[in-house]
Write a protein that holds these residues in place. Structure first.
Motif, PDB file in Angstrom:
ATOM      1  N   GLY A  29      45.862  90.540   9.262  1.00 46.02           N
ATOM      2  CA  GLY A  29      47.387  90.237   9.947  1.00 46.02           C
ATOM      3  C   GLY A  29      47.791  91.246  11.182  1.00 46.02           C
ATOM      4  O   GLY A  29      48.665  91.098  11.674  1.00 46.02           O
ATOM      5  N   GLN A  30      47.090  92.171  11.337  1.00 50.12           N
ATOM      6  CA  GLN A  30      47.344  93.296  12.158  1.00 50.12           C
ATOM      7  C   GLN A  30      47.107  92.646  13.785  1.00 50.12           C
ATOM      8  O   GLN A  30      46.187  92.126  13.917  1.00 50.12           O
ATOM      9  N   ALA A  31      47.947  93.182  14.498  1.00 51.09           N
ATOM     10  CA  ALA A  31      47.918  92.653  16.012  1.00 51.09           C
ATOM     11  C   ALA A  31      47.230  93.746  16.796  1.00 51.09           C
ATOM     12  O   ALA A  31      47.604  95.034  16.544  1.00 51.09           O
ATOM     13  N   LEU A  32      45.874  93.458  17.534  1.00 53.68           N
ATOM     14  CA  LEU A  32      45.213  94.552  18.321  1.00 53.68           C
ATOM     15  C   LEU A  32      45.445  94.395  19.695  1.00 53.68           C
ATOM     16  O   LEU A  32      45.521  93.018  20.059  1.00 53.68           O
ATOM     17  N   ALA A  33      45.848  95.090  20.549  1.00 50.52           N
ATOM     18  CA  ALA A  33      45.843  95.097  22.101  1.00 50.52           C
ATOM     19  C   ALA A  33      44.624  95.027  22.635  1.00 50.52           C
ATOM     20  O   ALA A  33      43.651  95.519  22.071  1.00 50.52           O
ATOM     21  N   VAL A  38      44.231  90.000  13.865  1.00 51.38           N
ATOM     22  CA  VAL A  38      42.840  90.140  12.935  1.00 51.38           C
ATOM     23  C   VAL A  38      42.930  89.023  11.963  1.00 51.38           C
ATOM     24  O   VAL A  38      43.892  89.042  11.053  1.00 51.38           O
ATOM     25  N   VAL A  39      41.852  88.245  11.999  1.00 47.89           N
ATOM     26  CA  VAL A  39      41.935  86.934  10.989  1.00 47.89           C
ATOM     27  C   VAL A  39      40.631  87.051   9.934  1.00 47.89           C
ATOM     28  O   VAL A  39      40.642  86.397   8.859  1.00 47.89           O
ATOM     29  N   GLU A  40      39.956  87.763  10.250  1.00 43.12           N
ATOM     30  CA  GLU A  40      38.731  87.934   9.390  1.00 43.12           C
ATOM     31  C   GLU A  40      38.195  89.265   9.566  1.00 43.12           C
ATOM     32  O   GLU A  40      37.938  89.737  10.919  1.00 43.12           O
ATOM     33  N   ILE A  41      37.664  89.931   8.374  1.00 35.85           N
ATOM     34  CA  ILE A  41      36.935  91.358   8.656  1.00 35.85           C
ATOM     35  C   ILE A  41      35.606  91.119   8.020  1.00 35.85           C
ATOM     36  O   ILE A  41      35.583  90.848   6.670  1.00 35.85           O
ATOM     37  N   LEU A  42      34.497  91.418   8.729  1.00 34.81           N
ATOM     38  CA  LEU A  42      33.081  91.300   8.352  1.00 34.81           C
ATOM     39  C   LEU A  42      32.631  92.452   7.904  1.00 34.81           C
ATOM     40  O   LEU A  42      31.212  92.475   7.431  1.00 34.81           O
ATOM     41  N   ALA A  43      32.898  93.645   8.354  1.00 35.49           N
ATOM     42  CA  ALA A  43      32.432  94.971   8.256  1.00 35.49           C
ATOM     43  C   ALA A  43      33.190  96.082   8.128  1.00 35.49           C
ATOM     44  O   ALA A  43      34.287  95.854   8.502  1.00 35.49           O
ATOM     45  N   ARG A  44      33.072  97.050   7.275  1.00 34.07           N
ATOM     46  CA  ARG A  44      33.991  98.223   7.125  1.00 34.07           C
ATOM     47  C   ARG A  44      33.251  99.500   7.409  1.00 34.07           C
ATOM     48  O   ARG A  44      32.027  99.520   7.388  1.00 34.07           O
ATOM     49  N   PRO A  45      34.126 100.559   7.727  1.00 37.27           N
ATOM     50  CA  PRO A  45      33.270 101.836   8.063  1.00 37.27           C
ATOM     51  C   PRO A  45      32.408 102.313   6.865  1.00 37.27           C
ATOM     52  O   PRO A  45      32.820 102.110   5.640  1.00 37.27           O
ATOM     53  N   LEU A  69      31.857  91.837  13.391  1.00 35.73           N
ATOM     54  CA  LEU A  69      32.305  92.953  12.878  1.00 35.73           C
ATOM     55  C   LEU A  69      33.794  92.574  12.441  1.00 35.73           C
ATOM     56  O   LEU A  69      34.262  92.512  11.158  1.00 35.73           O
ATOM     57  N   ILE A  70      34.450  92.127  13.384  1.00 30.24           N
ATOM     58  CA  ILE A  70      35.763  91.519  13.322  1.00 30.24           C
ATOM     59  C   ILE A  70      36.361  90.270  14.231  1.00 30.24           C
ATOM     60  O   ILE A  70      35.591  90.240  15.289  1.00 30.24           O
ATOM     61  N   ARG A  71      37.100  89.316  13.560  1.00 35.04           N
ATOM     62  CA  ARG A  71      37.303  88.124  14.556  1.00 35.04           C
ATOM     63  C   ARG A  71      38.822  87.966  14.604  1.00 35.04           C
ATOM     64  O   ARG A  71      39.540  88.446  13.725  1.00 35.04           O
ATOM     65  N   LEU A  72      39.087  87.839  15.954  1.00 37.68           N
ATOM     66  CA  LEU A  72      40.611  88.100  16.480  1.00 37.68           C
ATOM     67  C   LEU A  72      40.892  86.645  16.752  1.00 37.68           C
ATOM     68  O   LEU A  72      39.778  85.768  17.198  1.00 37.68           O
ATOM     69  N   ALA A  73      42.247  86.170  16.691  1.00 36.99           N
ATOM     70  CA  ALA A  73      42.642  84.988  17.151  1.00 36.99           C
ATOM     71  C   ALA A  73      44.234  85.118  17.468  1.00 36.99           C
ATOM     72  O   ALA A  73      44.780  85.903  17.034  1.00 36.99           O
ATOM     73  N   ALA A  81      53.299  77.241  21.168  1.00 34.60           N
ATOM     74  CA  ALA A  81      54.482  77.376  20.398  1.00 34.60           C
ATOM     75  C   ALA A  81      54.666  78.935  20.365  1.00 34.60           C
ATOM     76  O   ALA A  81      54.440  79.694  19.493  1.00 34.60           O
ATOM     77  N   PRO A  82      54.996  79.486  21.526  1.00 36.19           N
ATOM     78  CA  PRO A  82      55.221  81.009  21.707  1.00 36.19           C
ATOM     79  C   PRO A  82      56.487  81.441  20.946  1.00 36.19           C
ATOM     80  O   PRO A  82      57.410  80.660  21.036  1.00 36.19           O
ATOM     81  N   GLY A  83      56.436  82.565  19.893  1.00 43.52           N
ATOM     82  CA  GLY A  83      57.710  82.707  19.333  1.00 43.52           C
ATOM     83  C   GLY A  83      58.067  82.190  18.085  1.00 43.52           C
ATOM     84  O   GLY A  83      58.951  82.520  17.423  1.00 43.52           O
ATOM     85  N   LEU A  84      57.111  81.278  17.640  1.00 43.63           N
ATOM     86  CA  LEU A  84      57.343  80.599  16.383  1.00 43.63           C
ATOM     87  C   LEU A  84      56.529  81.118  14.990  1.00 43.63           C
ATOM     88  O   LEU A  84      56.899  80.469  14.055  1.00 43.63           O
ATOM     89  N   HIS A  85      55.667  81.959  15.415  1.00 41.95           N
ATOM     90  CA  HIS A  85      54.720  82.412  14.324  1.00 41.95           C
ATOM     91  C   HIS A  85      54.339  81.366  13.452  1.00 41.95           C
ATOM     92  O   HIS A  85      54.228  81.226  12.312  1.00 41.95           O
ATOM     93  N   LEU A  86      53.665  80.330  14.077  1.00 40.87           N
ATOM     94  CA  LEU A  86      52.972  79.199  13.329  1.00 40.87           C
ATOM     95  C   LEU A  86      51.584  79.617  13.153  1.00 40.87           C
ATOM     96  O   LEU A  86      50.925  80.530  13.791  1.00 40.87           O
ATOM     97  N   ARG A  87      51.057  78.833  12.195  1.00 43.18           N
ATOM     98  CA  ARG A  87      49.543  79.443  11.486  1.00 43.18           C
ATOM     99  C   ARG A  87      48.841  78.076  11.260  1.00 43.18           C
ATOM    100  O   ARG A  87      49.399  77.100  10.890  1.00 43.18           O
ATOM    101  N   PRO A  88      47.392  78.291  11.416  1.00 42.51           N
ATOM    102  CA  PRO A  88      46.640  76.962  10.985  1.00 42.51           C
ATOM    103  C   PRO A  88      46.997  76.659   9.526  1.00 42.51           C
ATOM    104  O   PRO A  88      47.225  77.331   8.890  1.00 42.51           O
ATOM    105  N   GLY A  89      47.152  75.141   9.539  1.00 44.30           N
ATOM    106  CA  GLY A  89      47.089  74.653   8.123  1.00 44.30           C
ATOM    107  C   GLY A  89      48.534  74.151   7.923  1.00 44.30           C
ATOM    108  O   GLY A  89      48.876  73.390   6.826  1.00 44.30           O
ATOM    109  N   MET A  90      49.656  74.365   8.836  1.00 44.98           N
ATOM    110  CA  MET A  90      51.142  74.053   8.482  1.00 44.98           C
ATOM    111  C   MET A  90      50.922  72.388   8.852  1.00 44.98           C
ATOM    112  O   MET A  90      50.327  71.901   9.708  1.00 44.98           O
ATOM    113  N   PRO A  91      51.566  71.752   8.129  1.00 43.93           N
ATOM    114  CA  PRO A  91      51.707  70.168   8.242  1.00 43.93           C
ATOM    115  C   PRO A  91      52.713  69.996   9.282  1.00 43.93           C
ATOM    116  O   PRO A  91      53.657  70.418   9.494  1.00 43.93           O
TER     117      PRO A  91
END
Length: 412
Positions: free
Chosen positions: A115-119, A227-234, A244-248, A310-320
């Motif tokens: 859930g962390q936002a990366l620039a 960050v939606v998926e973490i596949l490896a760690r330090p 290693l990490i998947r962003l979306a 949908a900018p600014g609505l904080h929508l996520r996959p799976g919402m009906p």
């Protein structure tokens, strides 16, 4: 003989008496059933909804902010509703991979979390390279060749330096060497000097790669996202190219919807109005992307895919979602009721219409379409005053007045 005659005569008499008693008992039971009152219906039972009436004084209306006013009318085009869910746009997904084989190490900042936002350009950590035997052998061969090249370049550089020094002395001694020859000597010197410097840099790089404590390779996010998926760690060992990490990014999503059965023959429009559950007041514009290739068994209609920004609505996959597709047909006319005017009761939509200064009637309406200012509804005569503020208060008063009647019915 006489006793037999007496018993034979008594047998029919006992038989007749028994049937008379049974008939009297059945008649008594039937009479009691007919005179008994029918059972009262339970409170809250499933019965056809009926409109209620509430009377409230003008003073109470003012204190509860109950206001009624005529509703504007609007004509809308017919639509077909297709239901589905939001999905991630594959074009907005990015995977950070290991640049080299080795072990992961976090640097100053902690390792990213879900859930962390990366620039874009953010440094996540580093990979300390690890060489396999084959890679180490290859680098050793390249290092030997680079060292030989460096020795050759240094020898050529020394020779060109001596030649340049001699040319300068001859040129200064009564021009025993021309200026052109001096310039050529200087050019050869600079060429050999550059070749020696390049060979020296190659040797240093290969020696650094073969050293036990090789320089770490930074992990950089070439694209920004969540960050939606973490596949490896330090601390884990990874191979070159391992994810290693998947962003979306979720400012643009895909709405996968299915047409109702029997509507698959219609031509899907290029644009549709998409409403997300929980954001009914913010309808979105959907752009047709393609017809779906696979049919969901739970929704056997024709699948469609719409791209939704949908900018600014904080929508996520799976919402009906519900996609409203305009279709040819006769246009519908209805009143525009604000959300505060519509109440839900017994599975239906209702409004309260004012029939006097103190009297309000609950009327059932049909929701035709969600619009920016509320709902387009049918079942409201023109110029009718509809309660636009305080409808829930009227419903509470109506239900509160129905409680004594329900209790009386239970006591009976």
């Amino acid at each position: 003989m006489g006793r037999r005659i007496t018993n034979a005569a008594a047998f029919p008499l006992r038989f007749v008496m028994r049937w008379m008693i049974l008939g009297a008992a059945a008649f008594a039971i039937l009479s009691w059933s007919c005179n008994r009152q029918p059972p009262q219906e339970l409170v809250g039972a499933s019965v056809p909804p009926e409109a209620g009436v509430v009377e409230i004084s003008p003073e109470m209306q003012q204190r509860a902010d109950i206001r009624a006013e005529p509703l504007p009318y609007q004509t809308v085009a017919p639509e077909v509703t297709a239901y589905g869910r939001l999905a991630e746009d594959p074009g907005l997904s990015f995977v950070i991979r290991a640049p080299a084989a080795g072990s992961i190490a976090a640097q100053q900042a902690p390792w990213p979390s879900l859930g962390q936002a990366l620039a874009r350009g953010a440094v996540l950590g580093a990979v300390f390279p690890r060489l396999s035997p084959a890679e180490r052998l290859t680098l050793t061969d390249r290092l030997n060749a680079a060292r030989a090249e460096l020795e050759s370049a240094e020898a050529a550089l020394a020779a060109s330096a001596a030649a340049l020094d001699r040319a300068r002395k001859l040129n200064a001694d009564n021009q025993n060497m021309s200026d052109r020859q001096l310039q050529e000597a200087e050019a050869r010197f600079h060429t050999e000097e550059a070749r020696a410097a390049a060979a020296n840099a190659t040797v240093r790089a290969l020696e650094s790669g073969l050293a036990p404590g090789a320089a770490p390779v930074p992990l950089v996010a070439d694209q920004g996202g969540e960050v939606v998926e973490i596949l490896a760690r330090p601390g884990e060992s990874v191979e070159s190219g391992q994810p290693l990490i998947r962003l979306a990014r979720f400012d643009c999503l895909l709405a996968h919807v299915a047409l109702p059965p029997g509507e698959s023959a219609i031509q899907p429009p290029d644009r549709a109005r998409v409403v997300v559950l929980g954001h009914e007041d913010r309808p979105l514009a959907g752009q047709l992307l393609s017809r779906g290739t696979a049919v969901d068994p739970s929704a056997p209609g024709q699948p469609l895919v719409y791209r939704v920004a949908a900018p600014g609505l904080h929508l996520r996959p799976g919402m009906p979602v519900a996609a409203f597709l305009p279709v040819p047909g006769q246009r519908l006319e209805g009143a525009i009721a604000p959300p505060e005017a519509i109440i839900r009761q017994d599975g239906y939509a209702w409004i309260y219409a004012a029939s006097g200064e103190r009297r309000f009637e609950r009327r059932r309406v049909q929701l035709l379409r969600r619009v920016e200012r509320g709902w387009v509804v049918s079942g409201i005569p023109p110029q009718s005053k509809v309660v636009v503020s305080g409808a829930q208060v009227l419903l509470s008063e109506e239900l509160k007045g129905a409680l004594p009647k329900a209790r009386e019915g239970d006591e009976r």
